[in-house]
Enzyme design. Structure first.
Site: not given
Length: 676
Positions: A122, A127, A417, A492
């Protein structure tokens, strides 16, 4: 029931079934031999047996305590009647135990087994019909329905105009008759367009929450499946479910996954996405109209959507959700800070100005990172220090102070930097320098952070030229000092090339090329643009390349000149960075103003404690510098305007004087003519 509980249940049922089957088979097959009665009777008649024991399907015959005969029998092969007869005729004794007498398990176990097998059968049928894993319901919609959305417009900040547009939708869902009586038709579809993280999905939830109507949400990729026709079936099922709950909102997130332009040549007419799109077009505005269903969708690729999807009657209205401005960022920060304990000195105005370019998701992530840093430091309230670090973490990633950096790499990074920072300060149109550091963050070995003083949407040619010069500052510093170049300038150079090429091909900033655009700014869509070709000649392409190189070379020469003239400042700034790793606006200004390294060290030591208490002191100090520079620029501009106005006034007075003299001369000539 959760997935783990289902697995445990099936495992228990399997073990029970195995035990039952083993028990049943054991009981059925327990009679392994067939007893020959005549053979036993011969032993009894011959007096060779004086006692018989029958127990658990075993028969054992004894003579004077010694086993004479032994065998096993089945359930119905032997009973006590035969033993009674032999006992009376031949004077033997016997012991008989019936294995079936009082053993209810022999009947109960098969019954339990049959019941369990029926239950399992069942469950399998259930399902298959769509419960649990929905093995046979792959054509059903995967939309999630929520009838209790708690998001309101008050939870969405930084986009007041967008709220006004969507408020009309809320009003229609609450009182549709107000519009229908005037013959007005509310837009059937609303497309939210904007960059990632700007709150498009949040807007859709807020509309559903304000209107208090069911909210069907699904992703564009949920329609498409490996099976042909599933997408169109899911669209039909979605709108069928929405019709039962109207008025309601259907929200399709990332609609570009299913709404791409048709006929692009990458798939035939039976392409699954095209069939799904066709069904969506019909459901939105076909023969069957869905008046009570408002479709909302979100995308950041509106340029690749099919035109039929964007026409009036389908997505009537497009709402562009842009990145928030400074006031919007302040409002968003206040919304996300509602349930977070903040220190009393936290200033949202300063935070909003420091987070230029942040989206709503970035701002939420900023406060979350600050809260995590606060918890890590065992503090009870989120302070300025954590917020400042959160901004840098969102922008550049976490600091990597434990990374082993060689002295050579540190020196290269410091000069690189420093070159960026000095060029940014010397170029008039560059953004102010806020922070310079040689501490690695993310993929960067160091960084120079500049902060715009306002949210300008337009970039002038002068500003772009200065930006290119600033980006080349790091590479030029390496050329001048290290006498070699490194790979640190790769990003850059990428940005420089991109800016210079757009200046020539898109923005008309090259005198030689002229006011002609040679390239689209839209991202390439393979299906539409795969056969596209350049609409200009090879000669024009060569001219474009020459102009791009010209812009870059001019910026490079300018950077070389500026850093050569300020070589002492470059060396001092690099020395300070190597020693202290991070400097801010004040230190940069001091070095450019001619201060020595020792003076900068003394200044940093004097204000180190103050900086720990309030990291935004650097920001406010930068503000003061910016205000002074702005005031000086305004004063210079006012002086120039005044001089120009005075010059114009003088020229006008001179022109008027000439005009007054001219009629007198003309009159005397006329009188002379009359006299003649």
């Amino acid at each position: 029931m959760s997935k783990t509980a289902k697995i445990v249940l099936w495992a228990v049922l399997g073990v029970i079934l195995i035990v039952i089957l083993v028990s049943v088979l054991t009981s059925v097959l327990s009679g392994g031999e067939t007893i020959d009665y005549s053979e036993v009777e011969q032993h009894v008649v011959a007096g060779e047996i004086d006692r018989i024991v029958v127990d658990d399907y075993n028969l054992i015959c004894y003579k004077n305590g010694r086993v004479v005969y032994e065998a096993t029998y089945g359930r119905t092969e032997f009973d006590a009647t035969q033993l009674d007869q032999w006992a009376q005729e031949y004077k033997i004794t016997y012991t008989y135990t019936d294995p079936n007498a009082g053993s209810y398990m022999s009947y109960l176990i098969p019954i339990i087994g049959i019941i369990l097998m029926c239950v399992v059968f069942w469950l399998l049928i259930r399902q298959t019909q769509g419960g649990g894993s929905k093995a046979m319901s792959f054509a059903k919609t995967k939309a999630r329905v929520n009838s209790n959305i708690r998001v309101r417009f008050s939870d969405v900040a930084g986009a007041e105009e967008e709220k006004t547009e969507l408020a009309e939708v809320v009003e229609f869902l609450k009182s549709p008759r107000k519009f229908s009586d005037l013959g007005a038709r509310i837009p059937r579809g609303i497309l939210l367009v904007g960059p990632p993280g700007t709150g498009k999905t949040l807007f859709a939830k807020a509309v559903a929450g304000e209107a208090n109507v069911p909210f069907f949400s699904i992703s564009g990729s949920d329609f498409v499946e490996m099976f042909v026709g599933v997408g169109a079936s899911r669209v039909r099922d979605l709108f069928d479910a929405a019709k039962k709950s109207q008025p309601c909102i259907v929200f399709i997130d990332e609609i570009d996954a299913v709404g791409r332009q048709r006929g692009t040549g990458l798939g035939g007419g039976h392409d699954e996405r095209e069939q799904t799109l066709n069904q969506l077009l019909v459901q939105m505005d076909g023969f069957e109209t869905n008046e009570g269903i408002i479709v909302m969708a979100a995308t950041n690729r509106a340029d690749i959507l099919d035109p039929a999807l964007l026409r009036p009657g389908r997505f009537d209205r497009q709402i562009h959700v842009n990145l928030p401005d400074v006031r919007g960022r302040e409002a968003i920060l206040k919304v996300h800070a509602r349930n977070k304990p903040l220190a009393p000195d936290v200033n949202f105005k300063i935070l909003s100005r420091m987070t230029s370019g942040f989206s709503g998701a970035d701002l939420e992530n900023l406060l979350n990172e600050a809260a995590i840093l606060t918890a890590r430091a065992d503090k009870k309230m989120i302070g300025n220090k954590e917020l400042f670090e959160g901004i840098n973490k969102v922008l550049l990633g976490p600091q990597k102070k434990s990374r082993l950096v060689t002295e050579s790499d540190k020196r290269i990074t410091a000069y690189h930097e420093s070159g960026h920072a000095i060029i940014a300060k010397l170029c008039k149109h560059c953004d102010p320098v806020q922070e310079v550091s040689i501490i690695a963050r993310g993929m960067a070995a160091g960084y120079t952070m500049t902060r715009p003083d306002n949210d300008d949407n337009h970039m002038t040619k002068a500003k772009l030229t200065d930006l290119v010069c600033e980006l080349l500052g790091g590479r030029v510093a390496e050329e001048l000092v290290i006498k070699d170049v490194s790979t640190g300038a790769s990003n850059d150079l990428q940005r420089v090339t991109e800016i210079a090429r757009k200046m020539v091909t898109e923005w008309g900033m090259s005198d030689r090329v002229g006011l002609v655009t040679y390239q689209s700014d839209n991202p390439i869509f393979l299906g539409r643009d795969m056969e596209a070709h350049n609409t200009y000649s090879e000669e024009t392409a060569g001219i474009i390349d020459e102009e791009v190189h010209k812009i870059i070379e001019a910026a490079h020469e300018r950077a070389v000149k500026l850093l050569t003239e300020n070589r002492k400042v470059l060396d001092n700034m690099a020395r300070v960075l190597i020693e202290r790793e991070t400097i801010y606006t004040e230190e940069v200004d001091m070095l450019l103003g001619g201060s020595s390294v020792d003076e900068v060290y003394a200044y940093m030591d004097r204000f180190e404690k103050m900086e720990e208490e309030n990291p935004f002191r650097r920001f406010t100090a930068a503000d003061e510098v910016m205000k002074q520079a702005k005031a000086a620029a305004e004063a210079e501009q006012a002086k120039a305007e005044k001089a120009e106005a005075e010059q114009t006034k003088a020229e006008k007075a001179e022109a008027e004087e000439k005009t007054e003299k001219a009629p007198e001369g003309q009159g005397s000539e006329g009188e002379d003519e009359k006299k003649d």
